[in-house]
Design an enzyme around this catalytic site. Sequence first.
Site, short mmCIF file in Angstrom:
data_model
loop_
_atom_site.label_atom_id
_atom_site.label_comp_id
_atom_site.label_asym_id
_atom_site.label_seq_id
_atom_site.Cartn_x
_atom_site.Cartn_y
_atom_site.Cartn_z
N ALA A 66 0.87 -1.18 0.00
CA ALA A 66 0.00 0.00 0.00
C ALA A 66 0.91 1.23 0.00
O ALA A 66 2.07 1.16 0.42
CB ALA A 66 -0.89 -0.02 1.24
N GLY A 111 0.64 -4.99 0.94
CA GLY A 111 -0.61 -5.04 0.17
C GLY A 111 -0.46 -5.76 -1.16
O GLY A 111 -1.44 -6.27 -1.72
N GLU A 114 -0.84 -9.33 -0.36
CA GLU A 114 -2.26 -9.53 -0.07
C GLU A 114 -3.09 -9.55 -1.36
O GLU A 114 -4.07 -10.30 -1.46
CB GLU A 114 -2.75 -8.43 0.89
CG GLU A 114 -2.09 -8.58 2.26
CD GLU A 114 -2.29 -7.37 3.16
OE1 GLU A 114 -1.82 -6.27 2.80
OE2 GLU A 114 -2.92 -7.51 4.21
N GLU A 134 4.73 -5.15 7.28
CA GLU A 134 3.97 -4.09 7.97
C GLU A 134 4.43 -3.82 9.39
O GLU A 134 4.43 -2.68 9.84
CB GLU A 134 2.47 -4.41 7.96
CG GLU A 134 1.79 -4.25 6.62
CD GLU A 134 1.83 -5.50 5.75
OE1 GLU A 134 2.64 -6.42 6.04
OE2 GLU A 134 1.07 -5.57 4.78
#
Length: 257
Positions: A66, A111, A114, A134
């Site tokens: 992200a 992300g 993911e 993260e």
Amino acid sequence: MSDKLIETRGSAGVMRLTLNRPKALNALNTGLLVELDAVLAELEGRSDLRAVLITGAGEKSFVAGADIAEMRDKTPEQARQFASQALATFKRLERLPVPVVALVNGFCLGGGCELALACDWAVASDNAVFGQPEVGLGVIPGFGGTQRLPRRVGPAMALDLITTGRKIDANEALRIGLVNRVVPQNELESVAEELTQQLAGNGPNAVRAAKQAIHYGQNQDLDSALALETSLFALGFAGDEQCEGMSAFLEKRKANF
Ligand code: CO8
């Protein structure tokens, strides 16, 4: 590449989506997620769709996570909204009625990992790097990683990766079942082409039913899941596809689906 954040191109019903922010290693920001969501909404309604391939622009990265610059100053409520938006889009991807394959061409972090986990399966180039870093940024995965990673690789390995934040190479990703195949980087294009041929050459309804049986069966007890398989198997005899597939075999010719 155009200035679109999601490039789309397709042949034989196989759509290829390219996440296109190479200068930021294709990090997921709001703009990109909104575009991805709109593309997926359009694909959902396409009856000629046979498969989706998803990859990152450039030679270095699938998705490096992200967008950290966008996230840094968010309040808890804004963070919740950002994560919810991404989760809804990833769910949309996961629930497409056709197989979705991640072509992981480099960094696949946070992300990005993911996103790959929301795909049905993954082919990685040999330079790919995976991880959920993260905790090093002071947060936990927020785009489904704490739930989809343990379902893919088992809870012990997921806890290892998420709490250490360590990065793993493509071969370790293969060994733990995070990806299905590893290929030399310069062969990723030919593999994509071969996959397109294979996925488009099979009975399209059968491929959709297979995904449905596996996807929805996972969350049911075995008896209910086997009953789902029987129903979908029987439904396969309702249209022309099964007759064509079996006739082609008996007539020693290629099926024309
Ligand atoms: N976000 C924003 N920009 C990024 C990101 C990212 N995730 N990753 C890379 N970039 C940018 C860099 O800032 C850099 O920009 P600039 O050229 O303007 O300085 C450019 O991409 C190139 O990156 P590097 O110079 O760092 O390239 P290197 O080859 O040296 O390093 C790495 C590549 C190792 C991939 C490195 O860029 C890196 O560590 N990136 C961050 C990886 C990361 O931590 N990802 C996880 C992000 S958090 C996340 O995904 C949580 C999801 C849940 C969110 C919950 C909602 C609130």
